[in-house]
Design an enzyme around this catalytic site. Structure first.
Site, PDB file in Angstrom:
ATOM      1  N   ASP A  18       0.852  -1.196   0.000  1.00 51.43           N
ATOM      2  CA  ASP A  18       0.000   0.000   0.000  1.00 51.43           C
ATOM      3  C   ASP A  18       0.886   1.244   0.000  1.00 51.43           C
ATOM      4  OD1 ASP A  18      -2.031   1.788   0.216  1.00 51.43           O
ATOM      5  OD2 ASP A  18      -2.921   0.926   2.026  1.00 51.43           O
ATOM      6  N   ASP A 112      -2.998   2.426  -6.146  1.00 53.95           N
ATOM      7  CA  ASP A 112      -1.911   2.559  -5.179  1.00 53.95           C
ATOM      8  C   ASP A 112      -1.741   1.362  -4.257  1.00 53.95           C
ATOM      9  OD1 ASP A 112      -4.300   3.026  -3.822  1.00 53.95           O
ATOM     10  OD2 ASP A 112      -3.310   4.289  -2.343  1.00 53.95           O
ATOM     11  N   GLU A 113      -2.447   0.276  -4.481  1.00 52.92           N
ATOM     12  CA  GLU A 113      -2.218  -0.875  -3.615  1.00 52.92           C
ATOM     13  C   GLU A 113      -2.472  -2.167  -4.379  1.00 52.92           C
ATOM     14  OE1 GLU A 113      -5.626  -1.611  -0.661  1.00 52.92           O
ATOM     15  OE2 GLU A 113      -5.470   0.553  -0.732  1.00 52.92           O
TER      16      GLU A 113
END
Length: 452
Positions: A18, A112-113
């Site tokens: 993350d 983003d993860e």
DNA sequence: TCTGGGGTCCTGCTACGA
DNA sequence: TCTGTCGTAGCAGGACCC
């Protein structure tokens, strides 16, 4: 996965990677004068929301999804940035390629993860802890960005572990996080039990309220509630799922190739709109954008859904399914416009959205309709359909005809745009004083600018 | 003058055919 | 021919995720 890969009974090893304050961190990376300052990325207008913010801003209570107006009150000296979505997408692609260097079993979650199943990668890359440390280091080296990594035997545990690895912001400043948190096999319940129920995937504000009324605040409280009670209160799927999560059970696999199930486009306006003509023009541009997206992904869809949010924030949707899938703006717009016609707009429209679902591969042969005239019956089986249903069926036939007649033109337009640029050609409705305005994803899609 | 935009999934309801 | 049951599809709304 472990068993399928011939790994015997080895416990699954799941990583959750993350990025820390992703959009805001990219802005700081691109503008070093922002280092150490509260930076808030999101819609900068009155109706905007926060998409991401640095930990310096979080120290003031700012968080993502918060209205920008509220963020301004909490942290008036912050730097407010509209954002650069295409840049975040580019960094996200770099991130993905770093993750794929570890294992092909990468399931992205947003930009983003991602979850990684490294059960089968430990022989090559070492223990999960080592893989996590190496990944953090490599992402720092190659992207100049920091991330937090959680390791566990399930997605839930890995996700919560990465959260536990994050930096912490308070009025006293920003305290760095552990970076990597590993929950060892057998420690899952001890890790989960003290956490607040809101930490669990799938428990949002509404479910947390319902659970609070049962006296449930932590995962340990939740584990003490009989599953039957949860199923009665929250339904079969959700009740059973949260009961299992409270026991530390989460059988969800890491799925590397998720296919989109719908494609949509929606827009909140700077002021509420009342004029049908204006809304119709916006709808046309959304149909253009969705059509281009569908064709670019070689997809087509059968069900068109219109979404309207009124000034008082009440929201309704209207959907219509066609016998054959479509991907041209003309056909999408025809169905969307008919659905819009069925709605009373006197209250003023704050948001308009159009989406298409029931997606299939455009390369597959499509069933042609043999029945382009209206011969359908209504709910009661009468040969004389009622008004609204009849109108939608009519427009369904019209959409089919438009799809057929616009397919070649649309393919030609796509080819011209590919060769000469997006703005080189478009329908008359897309031309204004600045030329052809082909809709594309905005660089700051978190609310309207105030002058719109 | 609080509340974006991209989605997924589930539930309850109705219609409809077997 | 009528009635009840069951499975499925479509639709609308809501909760949730990033």
């Amino acid at each position: 996965v472990g068993r399928d890969a011939g790994l015997g009974d080895r416990a699954p090893a799941i990583l959750h990677v993350d990025m820390d304050a992703f959009f805001a961190a990219v802005e700081v990376l691109d503008d070093p004068t922002l280092v150490g300052r509260p930076v808030i990325v999101g819609g900068t207008g009155r109706r905007g929301v926060v998409a991401s913010c640095t930990y310096e801003a979080r120290a003031y209570g700012v968080h993502s999804a918060m209205p920008t107006a509220q963020a301004r009150r909490l942290c008036p000296h912050a730097v407010f940035v509209g954002g650069h979505f295409s840049r975040y997408e580019a960094v996200s692609r770099q991130l993905r390629s770093e993750l794929l260097a570890v294992t092909p079993l990468v399931e992205p979650v947003g930009l983003d993860e991602a979850f990684l199943d490294v059960t089968g990668a430990v022989q090559l890359h070492g223990a999960p802890r080592r893989i996590a440390d190496d990944l953090r280091e490599r992402i720092q080296d190659r992207l100049s960005l920091t991330c937090s990594v959680g390791v566990g035997t399930s997605k839930t545990v890995a996700k919560l572990a990465s959260r536990a690895a994050k930096p912490v912001a308070s009025r006293d400043g920003v305290r760095p996080g552990a970076g990597v948190v590993v929950v060892e096999v057998g420690d899952e319940l001890a890790f989960l039990r003290p956490l607040p129920i809101r930490a669990l995937w799938g428990i949002g504000p509404a479910t947390a309220d319902g659970l609070a009324r049962l006296g449930v605040r932590t995962v340990a409280d939740l584990a003490a509630v009989p599953e039957a009670t949860l199923v009665r209160r929250f339904g079969q799927a959700q009740g059973a799922t949260i009961a299992a999560l409270a026991r530390g059970e989460d059988p969800r696999a890491v799925i590397a190739d998720r296919r989109a199930k719908s494609v949509g486009n929606e827009e909140t306006f700077g002021r509420d709109l009342f004029e049908r003509a204006e809304l119709g023009a916006r709808l046309g541009r959304m149909a253009e954008a969705i059509g281009a997206h569908l064709r670019g992904s070689r997809l087509c869809g059968r069900t068109v859904t219109l979404k309207v949010r009124f000034g008082d924030f009440t929201t309704l949707t209207r959907a219509h399914s066609l016998p054959v899938p479509i991907d041209t703006a003309a056909a999408l717009n025809a169905v969307g416009a008919a659905l819009l016609d069925s709605i009373d707009l006197d209250q003023g429209v704050r948001l308009l959205g159009l989406s298409v679902s029931g997606l299939s591969d455009a390369a597959l042969p499509r069933q042609q309709s043999f029945d382009l005239e209206s011969t359908s019956t209504n709910a009661a089986g009468s040969p004389e359909p009622d008004g609204q249903r009849h109108r939608l069926e009519e427009v369904g036939h019209r959409a089919q005809r438009l799809q057929a007649s616009w397919e070649d033109v649309t393919a030609a337009v796509d080819a011209i745009r590919l060769r000469f640029g997006r703005q080189s050609v478009g329908t008359a409705a897309m031309v204004d004083a600045r030329g052809v305005q082909v809709p594309q994803r905005r660089e700051s899609p978190w609310g309207p600018a105030d002058d719109r």
